[in-house]
Design a protein around this motif. Structure first.
Motif, PDB file in Angstrom:
ATOM      1  N   GLU A  85      52.491  48.392  37.540  1.00 33.45           N
ATOM      2  CA  GLU A  85      53.582  49.262  37.970  1.00 33.45           C
ATOM      3  C   GLU A  85      53.294  50.713  37.622  1.00 33.45           C
ATOM      4  O   GLU A  85      53.508  51.617  38.442  1.00 33.45           O
ATOM      5  N   LEU A  86      52.784  50.955  36.416  1.00 33.72           N
ATOM      6  CA  LEU A  86      52.452  52.320  36.005  1.00 33.72           C
ATOM      7  C   LEU A  86      51.299  52.901  36.845  1.00 33.72           C
ATOM      8  O   LEU A  86      51.336  54.069  37.249  1.00 33.72           O
ATOM      9  N   ASN A  87      50.283  52.096  37.136  1.00 37.10           N
ATOM     10  CA  ASN A  87      49.146  52.577  37.922  1.00 37.10           C
ATOM     11  C   ASN A  87      49.557  52.923  39.352  1.00 37.10           C
ATOM     12  O   ASN A  87      49.118  53.928  39.923  1.00 37.10           O
ATOM     13  N   ILE A  88      50.410  52.085  39.947  1.00 40.06           N
ATOM     14  CA  ILE A  88      50.877  52.375  41.308  1.00 40.06           C
ATOM     15  C   ILE A  88      51.723  53.647  41.335  1.00 40.06           C
ATOM     16  O   ILE A  88      51.634  54.461  42.273  1.00 40.06           O
ATOM     17  N   VAL A 102      42.121  57.715  45.543  1.00 39.32           N
ATOM     18  CA  VAL A 102      43.122  56.720  45.148  1.00 39.32           C
ATOM     19  C   VAL A 102      42.845  55.386  45.832  1.00 39.32           C
ATOM     20  O   VAL A 102      42.910  54.304  45.208  1.00 39.32           O
ATOM     21  N   THR A 103      42.515  55.434  47.123  1.00 36.66           N
ATOM     22  CA  THR A 103      42.218  54.200  47.856  1.00 36.66           C
ATOM     23  C   THR A 103      40.981  53.516  47.293  1.00 36.66           C
ATOM     24  O   THR A 103      40.946  52.277  47.157  1.00 36.66           O
ATOM     25  N   THR A 104      39.980  54.299  46.941  1.00 31.81           N
ATOM     26  CA  THR A 104      38.746  53.722  46.387  1.00 31.81           C
ATOM     27  C   THR A 104      39.010  53.007  45.063  1.00 31.81           C
ATOM     28  O   THR A 104      38.528  51.886  44.827  1.00 31.81           O
ATOM     29  N   ILE A 105      39.801  53.641  44.183  1.00 34.03           N
ATOM     30  CA  ILE A 105      40.090  53.025  42.871  1.00 34.03           C
ATOM     31  C   ILE A 105      40.935  51.763  43.040  1.00 34.03           C
ATOM     32  O   ILE A 105      40.690  50.733  42.389  1.00 34.03           O
ATOM     33  N   SER A 106      41.942  51.842  43.908  1.00 33.58           N
ATOM     34  CA  SER A 106      42.824  50.685  44.076  1.00 33.58           C
ATOM     35  C   SER A 106      42.101  49.480  44.672  1.00 33.58           C
ATOM     36  O   SER A 106      42.471  48.337  44.401  1.00 33.58           O
ATOM     37  N   GLU A 107      41.052  49.745  45.491  1.00 36.60           N
ATOM     38  CA  GLU A 107      40.314  48.640  46.085  1.00 36.60           C
ATOM     39  C   GLU A 107      39.196  48.109  45.185  1.00 36.60           C
ATOM     40  O   GLU A 107      38.788  46.956  45.322  1.00 36.60           O
ATOM     41  N   SER A 108      38.698  48.957  44.306  1.00 37.11           N
ATOM     42  CA  SER A 108      37.562  48.535  43.470  1.00 37.11           C
ATOM     43  C   SER A 108      37.972  48.066  42.076  1.00 37.11           C
ATOM     44  O   SER A 108      37.178  47.428  41.388  1.00 37.11           O
ATOM     45  N   LYS A 109      39.184  48.401  41.625  1.00 37.71           N
ATOM     46  CA  LYS A 109      39.611  48.057  40.278  1.00 37.71           C
ATOM     47  C   LYS A 109      40.813  47.108  40.308  1.00 37.71           C
ATOM     48  O   LYS A 109      41.609  47.102  41.249  1.00 37.71           O
ATOM     49  N   THR A 113      44.865  45.114  34.946  1.00 37.27           N
ATOM     50  CA  THR A 113      44.165  45.254  33.665  1.00 37.27           C
ATOM     51  C   THR A 113      43.741  46.694  33.376  1.00 37.27           C
ATOM     52  O   THR A 113      43.336  47.006  32.257  1.00 37.27           O
ATOM     53  N   LEU A 114      43.814  47.541  34.379  1.00 37.32           N
ATOM     54  CA  LEU A 114      43.390  48.935  34.204  1.00 37.32           C
ATOM     55  C   LEU A 114      44.459  49.716  33.461  1.00 37.32           C
ATOM     56  O   LEU A 114      45.619  49.746  33.860  1.00 37.32           O
ATOM     57  N   THR A 115      44.078  50.377  32.363  1.00 44.59           N
ATOM     58  CA  THR A 115      45.024  51.171  31.588  1.00 44.59           C
ATOM     59  C   THR A 115      45.221  52.539  32.235  1.00 44.59           C
ATOM     60  O   THR A 115      44.375  53.028  32.993  1.00 44.59           O
ATOM     61  N   THR A 116      46.346  53.161  31.892  1.00 42.21           N
ATOM     62  CA  THR A 116      46.623  54.494  32.442  1.00 42.21           C
ATOM     63  C   THR A 116      45.622  55.526  31.925  1.00 42.21           C
ATOM     64  O   THR A 116      45.283  56.479  32.638  1.00 42.21           O
TER      65      THR A 116
END
Length: 263
Positions: A85-88, A102-109, A113-116
């Protein structure tokens, strides 16, 4: 234990209390507020969290500080957030220029589990790389602009030199043409003495004013010819007619008789 950690102003707030629980409630209400105050503050923070956006001219580090401050205050008011929720929410706070990254990170990570902290670190890395590319492009444009300006000045100079050369060549051609024409006129005889005009001259077309007889000029007048024997042959050699010779004789005889009478 409570009163030993309080300053003088805080001590006076709880010095009249008889129980530790009473002291704690007063201090809690003073610094954290009542339940109504907590509820109002919580709603205000949630609203600020929902409308959170990256401001114009703000860096990634500034965005991270503001976002972390809001989230920590909401969590202190018993609000729980998931990492996804925080990452989105972080992704939605950026404008259109950040959408490729943003699209690259959201598709590759994995956003669950990814921290802010890691997410903001990747965004800062991308921003630094973009700044480097922009600086490089600006330097190339500056160098290219200088080169184009120098080329334009050189082109103007070449054009000016070409124009001067054309003017000089034109003047040279005109001068050569004038010189050739002048030399040709000097080499040819004047029209006054042209052989063609001399050949076309015919004394038979003129009348000598002295004797009044046609077909001769002064130098060919019979009065200037010697009266010796064979005078007509001299006339005939010059192509004169017999009439001119007879007129000359008559004129000569009249002149002789006049002179005899005078004697």
């Amino acid at each position: 234990m409570i009163t030993s950690d309080l300053n003088l102003d805080e001590f006076f707030k709880v010095s009249q209390c008889g129980f530790a629980k009473e002291m704690w409630d007063i201090l809690e209400g003073t610094h954290e507020g009542t339940q109504n105050v907590k509820r109002a503050e919580k709603h205000a923070l949630i609203q600020e969290y929902e409308i959170f956006r990256m401001m114009k001219g703000e860096t990634i580090l500034d965005v991270q500080k503001r976002f972390t401050h809001i989230v920590n205050h909401i969590i202190s008011l018993a609000k729980i957030f998931e990492r996804e929720e925080l990452n989105i929410k972080i992704f939605k706070c950026f404008d259109r220029t950040w959408q490729p990254k943003v699209t690259t990170i959201s598709e590759s990570k994995n956003l669950t589990t990814l921290t802010t902290t890691s997410l903001f670190g990747k965004l800062r890395e991308h921003k630094l790389e973009m700044n480097r590319l922009n600086d490089q492009e600006n330097k190339e444009k500056h160098v290219k602009g200088i080169a184009l300006k120098a080329a334009g000045q050189k082109g103007d100079q070449d054009s000016s030199d070409y124009s001067d050369s054309e003017t000089f060549n034109l003047l040279t051609r005109k001068f050569d043409k004038f010189s050739k024409k002048n030399n040709r006129e000097k080499s040819q005889p004047s029209n006054r003495y042209n052989s063609k005009n001399v050949n076309e001259f015919n004394s038979t077309n003129y009348t000598y004013f002295g004797c009044g007889i046609q077909e001769h000029i002064k130098v060919e007048c019979p009065s200037n010819v010697s009266k010796e024997k064979g005078g007509y042959k001299k006339f005939e050699k010059k192509g004169k007619s017999r009439r001119a010779y007879i007129a000359w004789q008559n004129n000569d005889d009249s002149s002789s008789s006049s002179s005899s009478k005078g004697r």
